[in-house]
Design a protein around this motif. Structure first.
Motif, PDB file in Angstrom:
ATOM      1  N   ARG A 314       0.845  -1.197   0.000  1.00 58.49           N
ATOM      2  CA  ARG A 314       0.000   0.000   0.000  1.00 58.49           C
ATOM      3  C   ARG A 314       0.881   1.247   0.000  1.00 58.49           C
ATOM      4  O   ARG A 314       2.002   1.225   0.473  1.00 58.49           O
ATOM      5  CB  ARG A 314      -0.914   0.026   1.232  1.00 58.49           C
ATOM      6  CG  ARG A 314      -1.873  -1.153   1.321  1.00 58.49           C
ATOM      7  CD  ARG A 314      -2.750  -1.028   2.556  1.00 58.49           C
ATOM      8  NE  ARG A 314      -3.690  -2.122   2.678  1.00 58.49           N
ATOM      9  CZ  ARG A 314      -3.437  -3.263   3.308  1.00 58.49           C
ATOM     10  NH1 ARG A 314      -2.255  -3.430   3.900  1.00 58.49           N
ATOM     11  NH2 ARG A 314      -4.335  -4.217   3.366  1.00 58.49           N
ATOM     12  N   TYR A 315       0.325   2.314  -0.526  1.00 57.84           N
ATOM     13  CA  TYR A 315       1.042   3.583  -0.499  1.00 57.84           C
ATOM     14  C   TYR A 315       0.073   4.698  -0.142  1.00 57.84           C
ATOM     15  O   TYR A 315      -1.147   4.527  -0.191  1.00 57.84           O
ATOM     16  CB  TYR A 315       1.697   3.862  -1.848  1.00 57.84           C
ATOM     17  CG  TYR A 315       0.765   4.367  -2.935  1.00 57.84           C
ATOM     18  CD1 TYR A 315       0.641   5.730  -3.199  1.00 57.84           C
ATOM     19  CD2 TYR A 315       0.004   3.494  -3.710  1.00 57.84           C
ATOM     20  CE1 TYR A 315      -0.202   6.206  -4.188  1.00 57.84           C
ATOM     21  CE2 TYR A 315      -0.843   3.952  -4.701  1.00 57.84           C
ATOM     22  CZ  TYR A 315      -0.950   5.301  -4.946  1.00 57.84           C
ATOM     23  OH  TYR A 315      -1.795   5.770  -5.930  1.00 57.84           O
ATOM     24  N   ARG A 316       0.651   5.821   0.246  1.00 57.61           N
ATOM     25  CA  ARG A 316      -0.125   7.031   0.497  1.00 57.61           C
ATOM     26  C   ARG A 316       0.409   8.143  -0.386  1.00 57.61           C
ATOM     27  O   ARG A 316       1.602   8.170  -0.731  1.00 57.61           O
ATOM     28  CB  ARG A 316      -0.031   7.442   1.970  1.00 57.61           C
ATOM     29  CG  ARG A 316      -0.725   6.489   2.930  1.00 57.61           C
ATOM     30  CD  ARG A 316      -0.506   6.945   4.359  1.00 57.61           C
ATOM     31  NE  ARG A 316      -0.969   8.326   4.562  1.00 57.61           N
ATOM     32  CZ  ARG A 316      -0.521   9.126   5.510  1.00 57.61           C
ATOM     33  NH1 ARG A 316       0.439   8.714   6.337  1.00 57.61           N
ATOM     34  NH2 ARG A 316      -1.002  10.353   5.645  1.00 57.61           N
ATOM     35  N   THR A 317      -0.449   9.031  -0.763  1.00 58.28           N
ATOM     36  CA  THR A 317      -0.067  10.144  -1.624  1.00 58.28           C
ATOM     37  C   THR A 317       1.133  10.880  -1.027  1.00 58.28           C
ATOM     38  O   THR A 317       1.113  11.271   0.138  1.00 58.28           O
ATOM     39  CB  THR A 317      -1.248  11.118  -1.785  1.00 58.28           C
ATOM     40  OG1 THR A 317      -2.411  10.392  -2.184  1.00 58.28           O
ATOM     41  CG2 THR A 317      -0.932  12.191  -2.808  1.00 58.28           C
ATOM     42  N   SER A 462       0.925   9.667  -8.230  1.00 58.60           N
ATOM     43  CA  SER A 462      -0.493   9.326  -8.234  1.00 58.60           C
ATOM     44  C   SER A 462      -1.061   9.518  -6.838  1.00 58.60           C
ATOM     45  O   SER A 462      -0.331   9.726  -5.873  1.00 58.60           O
ATOM     46  CB  SER A 462      -0.706   7.887  -8.709  1.00 58.60           C
ATOM     47  OG  SER A 462       0.096   6.987  -7.948  1.00 58.60           O
ATOM     48  N   SER A 463      -2.387   9.428  -6.738  1.00 56.60           N
ATOM     49  CA  SER A 463      -3.073   9.590  -5.465  1.00 56.60           C
ATOM     50  C   SER A 463      -3.626   8.254  -5.008  1.00 56.60           C
ATOM     51  O   SER A 463      -4.316   7.566  -5.768  1.00 56.60           O
ATOM     52  CB  SER A 463      -4.213  10.601  -5.592  1.00 56.60           C
ATOM     53  OG  SER A 463      -5.089  10.525  -4.486  1.00 56.60           O
ATOM     54  N   SER A 464      -3.342   7.894  -3.767  1.00 57.41           N
ATOM     55  CA  SER A 464      -3.858   6.636  -3.228  1.00 57.41           C
ATOM     56  C   SER A 464      -5.370   6.682  -3.052  1.00 57.41           C
ATOM     57  O   SER A 464      -6.029   5.638  -3.010  1.00 57.41           O
ATOM     58  CB  SER A 464      -3.188   6.324  -1.883  1.00 57.41           C
ATOM     59  OG  SER A 464      -3.358   7.401  -0.973  1.00 57.41           O
ATOM     60  N   SER A 467      -6.370   6.101  -7.055  1.00 55.13           N
ATOM     61  CA  SER A 467      -5.945   4.820  -7.647  1.00 55.13           C
ATOM     62  C   SER A 467      -5.119   4.038  -6.640  1.00 55.13           C
ATOM     63  O   SER A 467      -3.890   3.979  -6.766  1.00 55.13           O
ATOM     64  CB  SER A 467      -5.139   5.068  -8.924  1.00 55.13           C
ATOM     65  OG  SER A 467      -4.065   5.942  -8.661  1.00 55.13           O
ATOM     66  N   PRO A 468      -5.747   3.434  -5.631  1.00 61.54           N
ATOM     67  CA  PRO A 468      -4.991   2.732  -4.587  1.00 61.54           C
ATOM     68  C   PRO A 468      -4.237   1.511  -5.087  1.00 61.54           C
ATOM     69  O   PRO A 468      -3.270   1.087  -4.445  1.00 61.54           O
ATOM     70  CB  PRO A 468      -6.075   2.344  -3.578  1.00 61.54           C
ATOM     71  CG  PRO A 468      -7.345   2.314  -4.369  1.00 61.54           C
ATOM     72  CD  PRO A 468      -7.199   3.381  -5.392  1.00 61.54           C
ATOM     73  N   LYS A 469      -4.646   0.925  -6.194  1.00 61.60           N
ATOM     74  CA  LYS A 469      -3.994  -0.271  -6.718  1.00 61.60           C
ATOM     75  C   LYS A 469      -3.098   0.026  -7.907  1.00 61.60           C
ATOM     76  O   LYS A 469      -2.610  -0.890  -8.570  1.00 61.60           O
ATOM     77  CB  LYS A 469      -5.042  -1.320  -7.110  1.00 61.60           C
ATOM     78  CG  LYS A 469      -5.801  -1.889  -5.918  1.00 61.60           C
ATOM     79  CD  LYS A 469      -4.857  -2.544  -4.926  1.00 61.60           C
ATOM     80  CE  LYS A 469      -5.566  -3.099  -3.717  1.00 61.60           C
ATOM     81  NZ  LYS A 469      -4.621  -3.653  -2.716  1.00 61.60           N
ATOM     82  N   VAL A 471       0.214   2.644  -8.962  1.00 61.54           N
ATOM     83  CA  VAL A 471       1.168   3.661  -8.537  1.00 61.54           C
ATOM     84  C   VAL A 471       1.882   4.187  -9.780  1.00 61.54           C
ATOM     85  O   VAL A 471       2.270   3.410 -10.660  1.00 61.54           O
ATOM     86  CB  VAL A 471       2.174   3.090  -7.512  1.00 61.54           C
ATOM     87  CG1 VAL A 471       2.981   1.956  -8.101  1.00 61.54           C
ATOM     88  CG2 VAL A 471       3.089   4.175  -6.985  1.00 61.54           C
ATOM     89  N   GLU A 575      -5.833  14.260  -5.607  1.00 61.79           N
ATOM     90  CA  GLU A 575      -6.523  13.938  -4.359  1.00 61.79           C
ATOM     91  C   GLU A 575      -7.497  15.046  -3.964  1.00 61.79           C
ATOM     92  O   GLU A 575      -8.638  14.775  -3.566  1.00 61.79           O
ATOM     93  CB  GLU A 575      -5.503  13.704  -3.249  1.00 61.79           C
ATOM     94  CG  GLU A 575      -6.121  13.160  -1.986  1.00 61.79           C
ATOM     95  CD  GLU A 575      -5.164  12.275  -1.211  1.00 61.79           C
ATOM     96  OE1 GLU A 575      -5.079  12.449   0.010  1.00 61.79           O
ATOM     97  OE2 GLU A 575      -4.511  11.411  -1.833  1.00 61.79           O
TER      98      GLU A 575
END
Length: 707
Positions: A314-317, A462-464, A467-469, A471, A575
């Motif tokens: 997982r990532y965060r913006t 990108s923004s989590s 588009s959380p899946k 990057v 975001e």
């Protein structure tokens, strides 16, 4: 009313065959449960064998003790006279420390330990006896930050009880790696020396400093190392140089019966705190790639990677993506030919072990020479002056030996050579002895000398929340000319690897998205690697960052970027646009973006235009074009100054300031902002410095910069 025995028996008697079967089943299950571990399911006394290391099975009945985190105990156990601590972010400091440890042993007979700072508790440095020496090779990156593996050491240096620590027995020397483009040049070294000296430690020689801004890191280390040898080893300790040959630290054995392990990547040299902010390395599928500009000087790519196969990733913006490159096939094959390895031998499994117990090396085993040179060792790295001298001892001809000694032993000759010749280790072997095999050059020497491949970090674009899946990253693909010969271009290892991936992906896709090379670029860079069709994947890891949007979406933000520094701001804007689309209020956003030309170099131009339209006055983008003539020839800091009243008003009313790009740009922008705030508020120099310091401490002023 109590029942007699006859009545009780009739009451409990099963009413049917089904009830009887149920009672029997319950009885058997209860009996089995009570006898578990006695009559059945007894522990296997040999089960441990499945989990033991193979080397513990033959006669060893106890586990190896856990490695000590006390450096004084380690030096005593390993019978070492000197410890060389390293704090490394890109691998250079680690490489210097390993080289220094090897030379101490070979040249002076001093048993040296190269030590990762994260492997030992920092407070145990005070326990090192006066009979031992300590050397610190420390890198500083970003705005005066320690390397990931030195965070524990850094916290120890700055703890509140620091003044109570005394180091009367510590005899030390220190060398720092930094970049003068940053405000806090070599801060980690300076703070360490200040703390050690203040605690009563004995500094053996003046601390050395390397400056990556002028490309003198290797030269500075070589000069400082010579002073260490001359002043400390020869004069103070009375040691004499020993003329002995290469002593391997690794055993490398060809064994065709082995099966090489699959490709693995790890983030080495990370302390516990740093490991908690980085994900595991995973192989990610490239979903799509597209060109962002048609500039004649630089090419920019937008890559999107699929995280769906790895739900734990997982990532965060605002986070970073660490990408592991692959070496160009041409360089790999050149090196293999130089040491006389054909395709069969290069693919033969190798068993690699450390000859000294407890010594750690970051290489897979079993593996192959082809895998090592392609995926694990940076064979495109420049060759150091010390390495050139060492290679002369393995030279296959007298002419090759004389050439290497002429280059390696004279400082000016070496500087002229590397300034005018792009020489990797494979190219050096070929240049010194054309069409001749280096049969006496041990593979173990190359594995110990060539630095390991380090990941390259990219700000996530990108923004989590959107588009959380998926990057995205933004890559500048640009060749670097040699200082002494601008006609020789050095391709970026990771950027050209990603370019090759992108072009191969789009050659094998049926979509309309293509990666095109601008017509003005009539020479293509060498193909970095042979991409297997359908295998468009890369190894990467997510690293958490503090470069984050405010928690409150209504907080206004001022963003300043140049070039690919726009990447995290694309994620920020996406975001905020999503928040607004679902009816949430968002604060004002103004982004100052610097690029070279209005046409063909303005990254994400059409996408940003749509976002400005969608945000309906909430977002404004101010562009600066540095290569256009007339009044438009401005850098991004000039645009910030032009809008100074508005910027100061926003900052005074609680806006966050973000800067992303090269350190020189960030320094210039920071200076302009401080001058504007000082003039507007009629502050003294002390007032403005206090304001900027508190703003950075409270994360109201954040920077994501590189050298």
């Amino acid at each position: 009313m109590p029942y007699n025995a006859h009545e009780l028996a009739e009451l409990l008697a099963p009413a049917s065959a089904t009830d009887a079967a149920a009672l029997i089943t319950v009885g058997l299950a209860s009996t089995a449960y009570l006898l578990r571990g006695i009559a059945w399911d007894r522990p296997d006394p040999y089960q441990r064998i499945w989990f033991e290391r193979p080397q513990l099975r033959d006669g060893a009945t106890t586990r190896q003790p856990k490695a000590t985190r006390n450096i004084a105990e380690k030096l005593d156990e390993a019978n070492k006279d000197i410890v060389i601590f390293w704090g490394s972010q890109s691998g250079t400091a680690e490489s210097f420390a390993n080289r220094l440890a090897r030379e101490c042993q070979v040249r002076f007979g001093i048993a040296a330990l190269s030590a990762d700072l994260s492997d030992y508790d920092a407070h145990t440095i005070s326990l090192i006896p006066t009979s031992k020496l300590a050397v610190f090779v420390l890198s500083t990156f970003g705005e005066g930050d320690p390397s990931d593996n030195a965070t524990g050491f850094w916290e120890w240096l700055h703890q509140e009880s620091r003044a109570e620590v005394r180091l009367p027995n510590l005899r030390y020397a220190a060398f720092g790696l930094g970049n003068s483009n940053y405000k806090y040049y070599n801060r980690v070294l300076d703070d360490a020396v200040r703390a050690f000296d203040g605690a009563g430690a004995q500094r053996l020689i003046l601390a050395g400093k390397a400056d990556a801004a002028d490309g003198s890191t290797e030269e500075a280390f070589h000069d400082w190392k010579d002073k260490l040898y001359d002043v400390v080893f020869r004069q103070q300790l009375g040691l004499e140089d020993r003329h002995v040959g290469y002593t391997p630290g690794l055993s490398v054995v060809e064994d065709p019966s082995l099966s090489p392990i699959g490709q693995q990547k790890v983030l080495s040299g990370l302390g516990a705190k740093a490991r908690s902010t980085s994900s595991l390395v995973k192989d990610l599928k490239i979903k799509c790639a597209r060109d962002l500009c048609t500039s004649p000087e630089v090419r920019c790519l937008h890559l999107e990677l699929d995280l769906a196969e790895h739900p734990e990733l997982r990532y965060r913006t605002g986070d970073h993506l660490a990408v592991f490159p692959v070496n160009p096939d041409a360089e790999v094959q050149l090196l293999l030919r130089g040491i006389g390895m054909d395709e069969v031998r290069a693919a033969t499994p190798l068993l690699i072990t450390a000859l000294e117990q407890g010594v750690r090396f970051n290489l897979p085993s079993p593996t192959t020479a082809l895998a090592l040179f392609r995926h694990y060792l940076e064979v495109c790295a420049p060759v150091s002056q010390d390495t050139i001298i060492e290679l002369s001892t393995f030279a296959p001809t007298l002419d090759a030996r004389d050439l290497l000694l002429r280059i390696g032993k004279d400082k000016e000759s070496y500087a002229t050579f590397v300034a005018s010749t792009h020489v990797t280790i494979g190219r050096l072997l070929s240049l010194a002895a054309p069409d001749t095999t280096w049969t006496d050059l041990p593979l173990s020497y190359l594995l110990e000398t060539i630095p390991p491949i380090q990941p390259r970090y990219y700000s996530i674009a990108s923004s989590s929340a959107v588009s959380p899946k998926t990057v995205a990253i933004t890559i500048a693909v640009q060749d670097t000319p040699l200082p002494g010969d601008s006609t020789i271009k050095i391709p970026g290892l990771t950027s050209h690897y990603l370019l090759a991936q992108a072009e191969s992906l789009n050659r094998n896709t049926t979509t309309t998205t293509t990666v095109r090379r601008p017509d003005s670029q009539n020479t293509a860079p060498p193909e970095p690697m042979s991409i297997i069709p359908g295998q468009h994947r890369l190894f990467a890891s997510v690293r958490q960052s503090k470069f984050k949007l405010p928690v409150l979406g209504t907080t206004p933000v001022v963003m300043v970027a140049a070039g690919t520094g726009i990447a995290p701001f694309r994620g920020f804007i996406l975001e905020r646009a999503r928040l607004r689309a679902v009816g949430k209020p968002v604060g004002r956003m103004i982004m100052f973006f610097g690029c070279r030309w209005r046409e063909g170099d303005c990254l994400y131009r059409e996408e940003l235009r749509r976002l400005v339209w969608d945000m309906e006055g909430t977002l404004e983008i101010v562009t600066a074009f540095s290569r256009e003539g007339g009044d438009e020839n401005r850098y991004v800091q000039h645009k910030v100054q032009e809008r100074g009243d508005e910027v100061c008003k926003m900052l005074s009313e609680g806006a966050n300031l973000y800067i992303c790009g090269r350190a020189t740009m960030a320094r210039d922008v920071g200076r302009v902002v401080e001058e504007l705030m000082q003039e507007r508020n009629r502050w003294s120099e002390v007032d403005v410095q206090n304001w900027s310091r508190l703003a950075k401490k409270d994360n109201k002023w954040q920077q994501d910069v590189w050298g």
